[in-house]
Design a protein around this motif. Sequence first.
Motif, mmCIF file in Angstrom:
data_model
loop_
_atom_site.group_PDB
_atom_site.id
_atom_site.type_symbol
_atom_site.label_atom_id
_atom_site.label_comp_id
_atom_site.label_asym_id
_atom_site.label_seq_id
_atom_site.Cartn_x
_atom_site.Cartn_y
_atom_site.Cartn_z
ATOM 1 N N ALA A 27 0.826 -1.209 0.033
ATOM 2 C CA ALA A 27 0.054 -0.027 -0.053
ATOM 3 C C ALA A 27 0.963 1.350 0.037
ATOM 4 O O ALA A 27 1.671 1.237 0.903
ATOM 5 N N PHE A 28 0.594 2.162 -1.053
ATOM 6 C CA PHE A 28 1.400 3.155 -1.355
ATOM 7 C C PHE A 28 0.632 4.618 -0.575
ATOM 8 O O PHE A 28 -0.347 4.595 -1.296
ATOM 9 N N GLY A 29 1.017 5.238 0.251
ATOM 10 C CA GLY A 29 0.381 6.358 0.631
ATOM 11 C C GLY A 29 0.333 7.515 -0.049
ATOM 12 O O GLY A 29 0.832 7.393 -1.386
ATOM 13 N N GLY A 30 -0.378 8.858 0.406
ATOM 14 C CA GLY A 30 -0.375 9.836 -0.531
ATOM 15 C C GLY A 30 -1.757 9.899 -1.185
ATOM 16 O O GLY A 30 -2.464 8.636 -1.538
ATOM 17 N N GLY A 31 -2.005 10.722 -2.077
ATOM 18 C CA GLY A 31 -3.281 10.709 -2.753
ATOM 19 C C GLY A 31 -3.112 12.104 -3.885
ATOM 20 O O GLY A 31 -2.591 13.151 -3.102
ATOM 21 N N TRP A 32 -3.679 12.034 -5.038
ATOM 22 C CA TRP A 32 -3.663 13.255 -5.840
ATOM 23 C C TRP A 32 -2.126 13.347 -6.107
ATOM 24 O O TRP A 32 -1.168 12.584 -6.324
ATOM 25 N N PHE A 33 -1.728 14.645 -6.212
ATOM 26 C CA PHE A 33 -0.120 14.995 -6.248
ATOM 27 C C PHE A 33 0.399 15.493 -4.831
ATOM 28 O O PHE A 33 1.072 16.494 -4.956
ATOM 29 N N ALA A 34 -0.142 14.652 -3.916
ATOM 30 C CA ALA A 34 0.510 15.175 -2.536
ATOM 31 C C ALA A 34 0.817 13.715 -1.794
ATOM 32 O O ALA A 34 0.183 12.786 -1.814
ATOM 33 N N ASN A 35 2.017 14.098 -1.180
ATOM 34 C CA ASN A 35 2.475 13.037 -0.081
ATOM 35 C C ASN A 35 2.842 11.827 -0.649
ATOM 36 O O ASN A 35 2.742 10.882 0.204
ATOM 37 N N HIS A 36 3.121 11.412 -1.838
ATOM 38 C CA HIS A 36 3.300 10.161 -2.099
ATOM 39 C C HIS A 36 4.716 9.727 -1.972
ATOM 40 O O HIS A 36 5.881 10.586 -1.851
ATOM 41 N N PRO A 37 4.787 8.481 -1.387
ATOM 42 C CA PRO A 37 6.551 8.219 -0.819
ATOM 43 C C PRO A 37 7.284 8.096 -2.093
ATOM 44 O O PRO A 37 7.872 6.631 -2.328
ATOM 45 N N MET A 38 7.579 8.988 -2.941
ATOM 46 C CA MET A 38 8.292 8.763 -4.200
ATOM 47 C C MET A 38 9.652 8.383 -4.140
ATOM 48 O O MET A 38 10.205 7.789 -5.147
ATOM 49 N N ALA A 39 10.349 8.750 -3.033
ATOM 50 C CA ALA A 39 11.765 8.011 -2.915
ATOM 51 C C ALA A 39 11.920 6.745 -2.565
ATOM 52 O O ALA A 39 12.622 6.048 -3.308
ATOM 53 N N ALA A 40 10.966 6.282 -2.073
ATOM 54 C CA ALA A 40 10.621 4.866 -1.920
ATOM 55 C C ALA A 40 10.439 3.929 -3.393
ATOM 56 O O ALA A 40 10.980 2.956 -3.501
ATOM 57 N N VAL A 41 9.727 4.763 -4.062
ATOM 58 C CA VAL A 41 9.194 4.342 -5.466
ATOM 59 C C VAL A 41 10.419 4.244 -6.224
ATOM 60 O O VAL A 41 10.579 3.345 -6.821
ATOM 61 N N ARG A 42 11.117 5.037 -6.220
ATOM 62 C CA ARG A 42 12.361 5.204 -7.046
ATOM 63 C C ARG A 42 13.440 4.020 -6.744
ATOM 64 O O ARG A 42 13.923 3.518 -7.410
ATOM 65 N N GLU A 43 13.458 3.844 -5.112
ATOM 66 C CA GLU A 43 14.282 3.080 -4.620
ATOM 67 C C GLU A 43 14.070 1.508 -5.008
ATOM 68 O O GLU A 43 14.814 0.678 -5.491
#
Length: 303
Positions: A27-43
């Motif tokens: 489960a990936f947090g955040g919503g719309w264009f806010a607060n997504h765990p993007m560093a984790a996604v890239r890793e």
Amino acid sequence: MSPNEAAGKVVSLDALGDLVRDGDSVAFGGGWFANHPMAAVRELIRAGRRDIHAITVVGSVDMDLMAAAGTLGHLSFSMVTMEAFGLALNVRRAIESGALPFTEYTGLGLLIGLEAQGRGVPYLPYRGPFGSDIPARYPEIYATTTCPFTGEELTAVRAIQPDVAIVHALRADAEGNAQWDGTSGPDIEMAKAARRTIVTCEEIVDRRVIAANAHMTKLPGFYTDAVIEAPFGAHPTSHVPTYAMDAWELMDYATAAAGQSFEAYVEQIRGESEAEYRTRVLKDRDAVLRALVDAAEVLEAQA
């Protein structure tokens, strides 16, 4: 206090590939264009993870990037959107081609399923979703139930337990007590429902800082399995009050996704560290993104 005790649950970002396994439901947090765990996604992309069953309420560039990188094996969602920048083209292509199996929830149904697991019950009822054909399409998720007190007919949503939840917080201490300033979206429901919870955060602070701002602690440490310090870890999405969304990078992303090949964009992320990503993409724009949040607060106060 020994060094191990001081470190607590803190791990480095490059350890994420060992914490999330191929085939995990995440489960990936955040919503719309806010607060997504993007560093984790890239890793996760750098680590070469595959067959991830991603769960998102309102996904964005996070889901689209993982779809392009071949990270996803299944997608459970209520919406994935690039908002003003158009369609999430990589997700759309993968679903239309049949390469990405998916499960479609209503937004509230997905949240209620996560909340049910967090509360330790097998399902929770709610009114709705009236007029939707989704419950009939997924009888393994939705069912009709009757209130034992009023006799009212309700929709029951089966509890959802992800293997992992990854959420991005403002700050956390080494024990995993995590704080948000403002909305936390679906993050808390995800963290409480998952078997394992990973918190990335803008900064790791001493527990005395957490105690001094106790009203901001939305996720107690006993829910957290690992803490990762990741400055600008939601970029290019926003993490208010620290920085606004990076519209310039999102425009570049949308342009690349609409081109003939998106492979070069993905390969650049694969080949660089997170620190190198920040240096390359942010340049001096970090100050601008911070200033945009400050300006929005001033305008709101004057409204």
